[in-house]
Design an enzyme around this catalytic site. Sequence first.
Site, mmCIF file in Angstrom:
data_model
loop_
_atom_site.group_PDB
_atom_site.id
_atom_site.type_symbol
_atom_site.label_atom_id
_atom_site.label_comp_id
_atom_site.label_asym_id
_atom_site.label_seq_id
_atom_site.Cartn_x
_atom_site.Cartn_y
_atom_site.Cartn_z
ATOM 1 C CG HIS A 1 5.344 1.359 -4.293
ATOM 2 N ND1 HIS A 1 4.071 1.521 -3.794
ATOM 3 C CD2 HIS A 1 5.558 2.389 -5.129
ATOM 4 C CE1 HIS A 1 3.541 2.616 -4.334
ATOM 5 N NE2 HIS A 1 4.413 3.160 -5.140
ATOM 6 C CB CYS A 2 6.774 4.880 -1.404
ATOM 7 S SG CYS A 2 6.240 5.072 -3.113
ATOM 8 C CB ILE A 3 7.182 4.878 3.491
ATOM 9 C CG1 ILE A 3 6.189 5.873 2.908
ATOM 10 C CG2 ILE A 3 7.772 5.462 4.768
ATOM 11 C CD1 ILE A 3 5.043 6.200 3.816
#
Length: 433
Positions: free
Chosen positions: A267-269
């Site tokens: 869900h981030c990078i």
Amino acid sequence: MKNATKLKPERVAIMGLGYVGLPLSLLFARKGVNVIGFDNSEERIKILKEGKSPIRYIDHNQVREVVSSKKLVVTNDFRQLKKATAVLICVPTPLTAQKEPDLSYVVSAAQLIANHATPGVLVILESTTYPGTTRDVIIPIFEQKGWKAGSDVYFAYSPEREDPANTSFQTENIPRLVGGYDKKSLERAVDLYEQVLDQVVPMSTMEAAEAAKLLENIFRSVNIAMVNELKMVFDRMGIDIWEVIKGASTKPFGFMPFYPGPGLGGHCIPIDPFYLTWKAREFDMPTKFIELAGEINSLMPYYVINKVQEALNDQKKSLKGAKVLILGIAYKKDVNDMRESPALKLWQLLKSYGAKVDYHDPHVPFFRGDSAYPDLKPCHSVRLNRKKLRGYDLGLLATNHTSFDYDMIEDSLPLIVDTRNSFNSGKTQVFAG
């Protein structure tokens, strides 16, 4: 609104009981703070009320203990927000189809708080976003209701730093950044987190804290892109990238190892860098370096499929009609989280080339489907044994779960493309993906 005061005793509301909100809820509850956990998912609420964990790496006993003691109350009745002295927003911040920020979950959460909370409440956004979100998006929602920032309601931004399934660093011992709307807001936010966290680091502004989170993830995205590009270059030169990284890692200073893979997931990078590139356009600032990293990482699944074709060609086989087993469809090892998983892209590409695809993932026993890949239909993870494995033309290791029986898999599959350097590469049937 007048005469807003801080309520006692402290009762924390956490909006979103996913991979960020649930660990935080459990931590506050274990530390003796009363927690109200909110989530839109009826299924997740039901599982939690039964004292079970919907997240594989979180033990059921941790949930059962705090739910049975009523230190954690889970609900989707947002009227209960009126009981909270602090509300932490831990909801998704995805991208639109045009790679632009989708703040709909954040806006919805802020509107619910503004409609139901009590004056004096502290509102903290934890979701990753672009600098200025808290000040320019959240605060105006409250001001439209007649709330005054810094007196009726206090604001702060504190970016989550969760690393699912990391046994060394968990919520409690990960330093926490906090930026406040004003001095009072910062003090209240720091006081709140210091009740449960080992280290809290105050920042000068909310925007500085928002930017710090983006820097952390862009740093990883750019360096992973670099090593992915080097992997393709060294592969063409006949050089083993894994040996190169191992050799470079012996330098005790000035080097930090990053590792190639089949693409970025989670869900981030894959998402966060685009939040900054979008915001930077407002200031007429191109972010070519960040965007190039995203392009390289996005190309990795196509590179892997080329390696699959090469491996099959060496055996005088075609990808069309080949029986392929994908090993691991979660985005990282030892979790059941499939958000942005590169394995799904690999699966889609294999099907588009006419391959017959199964998957095995002990952490994802049933694939429910994914809206981004409508051609991938719901199905179960296949059970593995030597006879079953011998029936495939090729195995593609996408996610290196520690529970895999690598020796059995390697001894039984006729051909393997390994994107994680997890098999014995000395064996001739194993190809680096």
